[in-house]
Design an enzyme around this catalytic site. Sequence first.
Site, PDB file in Angstrom:
ATOM      1  CB  CYS A 122      52.949  40.709  68.485  1.00 13.89           C
ATOM      2  SG  CYS A 122      53.235  40.355  70.436  1.00 13.89           S
ATOM      3  CG  HIS A 132      48.786  42.997  69.014  1.00 15.95           C
ATOM      4  ND1 HIS A 132      48.525  41.609  68.197  1.00 15.95           N
ATOM      5  CD2 HIS A 132      49.836  42.403  70.095  1.00 15.95           C
ATOM      6  CE1 HIS A 132      49.065  40.581  68.966  1.00 15.95           C
ATOM      7  NE2 HIS A 132      49.714  40.910  69.958  1.00 15.95           N
ATOM      8  CD  GLU A 166      46.774  42.677  65.310  1.00 11.53           C
ATOM      9  OE1 GLU A 166      47.646  43.403  65.183  1.00 11.53           O
ATOM     10  OE2 GLU A 166      47.095  41.582  66.143  1.00 11.53           O
TER      11      GLU A 166
END
Length: 192
Positions: free
Chosen positions: A78, A171, A173
């Site tokens: 991002c 994202h 994560e």
Amino acid sequence: MKIGVLALQGAFAEHSAVLQRLGVEAVEIRLPGQLENLDGLILPGGESTSITKLMRHYALTKKLHEMAVNGFPLFGTCAGMIVLAKGISNGKIEPVGVMEIDVKRNAFGRQVDSFETDVAIPVLGRNKFHAVFIRAPLIASVGTDVEILAKLPNGTIIAARQGKLLVTAFHPELTDDPRFHQYFLDIIAGKK
Ligand code: GLN
């Protein structure tokens, strides 16, 4: 393996958690001296304007550029993708600028500036990847050495690789699927 996570601003703690889950040592990086003896570095999502200002302040921008040109593996998610892009179509940002991609910040408009969707990412296997987009950028175009890893059904490019540089507009994560991080580790290890 020892992987740094740039910890100036944004979602760095979540990246460290995924790395630890994969059995890798994760180190928070705030100063150039901490970049020694790392196998790779993750640049997290957050706010690319703030991240790049802080990077310049702490003398990380040029140092990372040099390291990347010499083959140091970087994974930008991002805002981290924006930081690695050579071309940024909107926003006054001084990026590390190593990857042959043009990105557009906040590309998905206000109404839908955050959304989640399952996307096909062939290099990760057959199961789709749950991708979380938060005021996400898109990749408008890529250079000849860049491999496109994923697109939305409308053709928008959302993940790419150039040698040991890896980027996602979303994202990875923020889900409990560690396959994208594992892919980065495999790139570093020369397995992919
Ligand atoms: N909109 C942010 C930027 O342009 C990126 C958002 C994110 O990293 N989730 O920096």
